[in-house]
Design an enzyme around this catalytic site. Structure first.
Site, short mmCIF file in Angstrom:
data_model
loop_
_atom_site.label_atom_id
_atom_site.label_comp_id
_atom_site.label_asym_id
_atom_site.label_seq_id
_atom_site.Cartn_x
_atom_site.Cartn_y
_atom_site.Cartn_z
CB CYS A 1 -3.98 43.71 17.77
SG CYS A 1 -2.60 43.94 18.97
CB CYS B 1 -5.05 42.42 21.57
SG CYS B 1 -5.36 43.94 20.94
#
Length: 228
Positions: free
Chosen positions: A157, A160
Protein backbone atom coordinates in the site's frame (compact mmCIF):
# COMPACT_ATOMS: atom_id res chain seq x y z
CA UNK A 1 -15.93 23.59 -33.44
CA UNK A 2 -18.52 20.81 -33.11
CA UNK A 3 -15.83 18.25 -33.85
CA UNK A 4 -13.60 19.70 -31.14
CA UNK A 5 -16.43 19.68 -28.60
CA UNK A 6 -17.28 16.08 -29.52
CA UNK A 7 -13.63 15.04 -29.17
CA UNK A 8 -13.38 16.67 -25.75
CA UNK A 9 -16.60 14.99 -24.67
CA UNK A 10 -15.27 11.61 -25.74
CA UNK A 11 -12.02 12.20 -23.87
CA UNK A 12 -13.93 13.17 -20.73
CA UNK A 13 -16.14 10.13 -21.11
CA UNK A 14 -13.15 7.82 -21.49
CA UNK A 15 -11.43 9.33 -18.46
CA UNK A 16 -14.56 8.99 -16.38
CA UNK A 17 -15.02 5.41 -17.53
CA UNK A 18 -11.45 4.56 -16.55
CA UNK A 19 -12.34 5.57 -13.01
CA UNK A 20 -15.59 3.51 -12.86
CA UNK A 21 -16.33 1.99 -9.46
CA UNK A 22 -18.99 -0.55 -8.63
CA UNK A 23 -20.19 -1.59 -5.19
CA UNK A 24 -19.73 -5.13 -3.97
CA UNK A 25 -23.48 -5.63 -3.75
CA UNK A 26 -24.00 -4.48 -7.34
CA UNK A 27 -21.08 -6.57 -8.53
CA UNK A 28 -22.53 -9.67 -6.85
CA UNK A 29 -25.91 -9.00 -8.48
CA UNK A 30 -24.29 -8.56 -11.90
CA UNK A 31 -22.15 -11.66 -11.51
CA UNK A 32 -25.23 -13.69 -10.58
CA UNK A 33 -27.21 -12.49 -13.60
CA UNK A 34 -24.58 -12.21 -16.31
CA UNK A 35 -22.40 -15.21 -17.03
CA UNK A 36 -20.36 -13.25 -19.59
CA UNK A 37 -18.66 -11.14 -16.91
CA UNK A 38 -14.96 -11.87 -16.40
CA UNK A 39 -13.83 -11.56 -12.77
CA UNK A 40 -10.19 -10.73 -12.08
CA UNK A 41 -8.37 -10.90 -8.74
CA UNK A 42 -5.13 -8.89 -8.99
CA UNK A 43 -3.71 -9.88 -5.57
CA UNK A 44 -0.83 -12.28 -5.01
CA UNK A 45 -1.25 -16.03 -5.44
CA UNK A 46 -0.93 -16.50 -1.68
CA UNK A 47 -3.72 -13.99 -1.00
CA UNK A 48 -5.90 -15.60 -3.64
CA UNK A 49 -5.44 -19.09 -2.24
CA UNK A 50 -6.50 -17.92 1.22
CA UNK A 51 -9.81 -16.45 0.00
CA UNK A 52 -11.29 -15.08 -3.20
CA UNK A 53 -14.52 -14.34 -5.00
CA UNK A 54 -16.18 -17.30 -6.69
CA UNK A 55 -15.06 -17.90 -10.29
CA UNK A 56 -12.35 -15.21 -10.09
CA UNK A 57 -9.17 -15.73 -12.05
CA UNK A 58 -5.93 -14.59 -10.45
CA UNK A 59 -3.28 -12.46 -12.19
CA UNK A 60 -0.88 -10.77 -9.79
CA UNK A 61 -0.65 -7.01 -10.49
CA UNK A 62 2.75 -6.86 -8.77
CA UNK A 63 4.24 -9.19 -11.39
CA UNK A 64 4.00 -6.66 -14.22
CA UNK A 65 5.65 -8.75 -16.92
CA UNK A 66 3.38 -11.71 -16.28
CA UNK A 67 0.33 -9.47 -15.81
CA UNK A 68 0.66 -7.75 -19.17
CA UNK A 69 1.34 -11.05 -20.94
CA UNK A 70 -1.51 -12.95 -19.27
CA UNK A 71 -4.31 -10.36 -19.56
CA UNK A 72 -4.10 -10.71 -23.34
CA UNK A 73 -6.01 -13.97 -22.83
CA UNK A 74 -9.03 -12.04 -21.54
CA UNK A 75 -11.90 -11.23 -23.90
CA UNK A 76 -12.20 -7.53 -24.75
CA UNK A 77 -15.79 -8.10 -25.84
CA UNK A 78 -16.88 -9.07 -22.32
CA UNK A 79 -17.02 -6.80 -19.23
CA UNK A 80 -14.15 -7.21 -16.79
CA UNK A 81 -14.70 -6.80 -13.04
CA UNK A 82 -11.51 -6.25 -11.04
CA UNK A 83 -10.72 -6.36 -7.32
CA UNK A 84 -7.83 -6.57 -4.85
CA UNK A 85 -7.64 -6.35 -1.06
CA UNK A 86 -8.55 -2.72 -0.42
CA UNK A 87 -8.81 -1.05 -3.82
CA UNK A 88 -5.32 0.32 -4.48
CA UNK A 89 -4.00 -2.34 -6.82
CA UNK A 90 -7.32 -2.84 -8.58
CA UNK A 91 -7.57 0.90 -9.34
CA UNK A 92 -4.13 0.84 -10.97
CA UNK A 93 -4.95 -2.37 -12.83
CA UNK A 94 -8.32 -0.97 -13.97
CA UNK A 95 -6.62 2.06 -15.50
CA UNK A 96 -4.08 -0.13 -17.29
CA UNK A 97 -6.75 -2.51 -18.57
CA UNK A 98 -8.94 0.37 -19.75
CA UNK A 99 -5.98 1.78 -21.67
CA UNK A 100 -5.59 -1.65 -23.28
CA UNK A 101 -9.20 -1.53 -24.49
CA UNK A 102 -11.09 -3.57 -21.90
CA UNK A 103 -14.47 -2.59 -20.43
CA UNK A 104 -13.50 -2.45 -16.76
CA UNK A 105 -15.40 -2.12 -13.48
CA UNK A 106 -13.40 -1.75 -10.26
CA UNK A 107 -15.13 -3.33 -7.22
CA UNK A 108 -15.10 -0.61 -4.57
CA UNK A 109 -13.16 -1.36 -1.38
CA UNK A 110 -11.91 -4.70 -2.64
CA UNK A 111 -12.21 -7.91 -0.71
CA UNK A 112 -11.98 -6.08 2.65
CA UNK A 113 -15.23 -4.21 2.07
CA UNK A 114 -16.78 -7.24 0.36
CA UNK A 115 -16.07 -9.36 3.42
CA UNK A 116 -17.20 -6.68 5.91
CA UNK A 117 -20.56 -6.65 4.13
CA UNK A 118 -20.78 -10.44 4.59
CA UNK A 119 -20.84 -11.16 0.87
CA UNK A 120 -19.93 -14.73 -0.16
CA UNK A 121 -16.31 -15.84 -0.52
CA UNK A 122 -14.45 -19.00 -1.38
CA UNK A 123 -12.14 -19.49 1.58
CA UNK A 124 -9.37 -21.76 2.80
CA UNK A 125 -10.75 -22.24 6.31
CA UNK A 126 -7.57 -23.70 7.80
CA UNK A 127 -5.39 -20.87 6.49
CA UNK A 128 -7.82 -18.24 7.78
CA UNK A 129 -8.31 -19.92 11.14
CA UNK A 130 -4.62 -19.77 12.01
CA UNK A 131 -3.98 -16.35 10.55
CA UNK A 132 -2.79 -13.51 12.75
CA UNK A 133 -3.75 -11.84 16.01
CA UNK A 134 -6.98 -12.86 17.73
CA UNK A 135 -9.56 -10.35 18.91
CA UNK A 136 -8.75 -11.38 22.49
CA UNK A 137 -5.07 -10.62 21.99
CA UNK A 138 -6.03 -7.26 20.48
CA UNK A 139 -8.29 -6.50 23.45
CA UNK A 140 -5.54 -7.44 25.90
CA UNK A 141 -3.23 -4.87 24.33
CA UNK A 142 -5.85 -2.16 24.82
CA UNK A 143 -6.54 -3.15 28.41
CA UNK A 144 -2.89 -3.39 29.43
CA UNK A 145 -1.72 -0.03 28.05
CA UNK A 146 -2.94 3.48 28.85
CA UNK A 147 -2.45 4.88 25.34
CA UNK A 148 -2.34 2.71 22.21
CA UNK A 149 -1.77 3.70 18.60
CA UNK A 150 -2.84 1.04 16.09
CA UNK A 151 -1.66 1.16 12.47
CA UNK A 152 -3.51 -1.15 10.05
CA UNK A 153 -1.40 -1.37 6.90
CA UNK A 154 -0.13 -3.59 4.08
CA UNK A 155 3.32 -3.91 2.52
CA UNK A 156 2.02 -3.12 -0.99
CA UNK A 157 0.00 0.00 0.00
CA UNK A 158 1.68 3.31 -1.14
CA UNK A 159 0.15 5.58 1.55
CA UNK A 160 1.02 2.92 4.15
CA UNK A 161 4.66 3.03 3.02
CA UNK A 162 4.61 6.83 3.24
CA UNK A 163 3.15 6.62 6.74
CA UNK A 164 5.59 3.95 7.99
CA UNK A 165 8.51 6.26 8.95
CA UNK A 166 6.08 8.55 10.78
CA UNK A 167 4.77 5.65 12.84
CA UNK A 168 8.37 4.60 13.53
CA UNK A 169 9.26 8.14 14.68
CA UNK A 170 6.27 8.24 17.01
CA UNK A 171 7.15 4.80 18.41
CA UNK A 172 10.65 6.04 19.31
CA UNK A 173 9.58 9.47 20.53
CA UNK A 174 6.87 8.15 22.83
CA UNK A 175 8.60 4.95 23.91
CA UNK A 176 7.27 3.95 27.33
CA UNK A 177 4.31 6.33 27.04
CA UNK A 178 2.45 5.08 23.97
CA UNK A 179 2.08 1.48 22.84
CA UNK A 180 2.43 1.46 19.04
CA UNK A 181 1.08 -1.62 17.27
CA UNK A 182 1.45 -2.23 13.53
CA UNK A 183 -1.02 -4.75 12.11
CA UNK A 184 -0.57 -6.09 8.57
CA UNK A 185 -4.08 -6.69 7.21
CA UNK A 186 -2.83 -9.47 4.92
CA UNK A 187 -1.51 -11.37 7.93
CA UNK A 188 -4.50 -10.61 10.17
CA UNK A 189 -7.54 -11.12 7.98
CA UNK A 190 -9.89 -12.38 10.70
CA UNK A 191 -9.06 -9.53 13.07
CA UNK A 192 -9.45 -7.02 10.24
CA UNK A 193 -12.90 -8.37 9.44
CA UNK A 194 -13.95 -8.42 13.10
CA UNK A 195 -13.00 -4.75 13.52
CA UNK A 196 -14.69 -3.66 10.30
CA UNK A 197 -11.51 -2.39 8.64
CA UNK A 198 -12.35 -1.69 4.99
CA UNK A 199 -9.53 0.62 3.90
CA UNK A 200 -5.86 1.20 4.62
CA UNK A 201 -3.99 2.78 6.15
CA UNK A 202 -6.35 2.97 9.14
CA UNK A 203 -5.16 4.47 12.42
CA UNK A 204 -6.81 4.09 15.83
CA UNK A 205 -5.91 5.76 19.12
CA UNK A 206 -7.16 4.19 22.35
CA UNK A 207 -6.97 5.69 25.82
CA UNK A 208 -7.75 3.49 28.82
CA UNK A 209 -9.23 0.92 26.42
CA UNK A 210 -11.59 3.40 24.73
CA UNK A 211 -11.19 4.45 21.11
CA UNK A 212 -10.71 8.23 21.02
CA UNK A 213 -9.67 8.79 17.40
CA UNK A 214 -9.57 7.11 14.02
CA UNK A 215 -8.22 8.08 10.62
CA UNK A 216 -8.45 6.46 7.19
CA UNK A 217 -5.63 7.48 4.84
CA UNK A 218 -2.28 9.20 5.21
CA UNK A 219 -1.93 11.83 7.95
CA UNK A 220 0.97 13.99 9.15
CA UNK A 221 2.88 13.24 12.34
CA UNK A 222 1.72 16.42 14.09
CA UNK A 223 -1.91 15.41 13.57
CA UNK A 224 -1.31 12.01 15.16
CA UNK A 225 0.63 13.49 18.06
CA UNK A 226 -2.24 15.84 18.91
CA UNK A 227 -4.38 12.76 19.57
CA UNK A 228 -1.92 11.04 21.90
Amino acid sequence: MKKIILALALLASNYSFAQTKISGEKALEDLSNNKNIQLLDVRTVKEYETKHLKDAINIDWKDQANFEATVTNLDKNKPLYVYCLGGGRSAAAAKKLTDLGYTVFDIDGGIMKWESNNLPLVTNEEANKAKGMTIQEYTNILQNNDIVLIDFHATWCPPCKKLAPIIENISKKYDGKVKVVKIDVDQNSQLTKSLGITSIPTLFVYKKGKKTWSQNNFVKQKTIEKQL
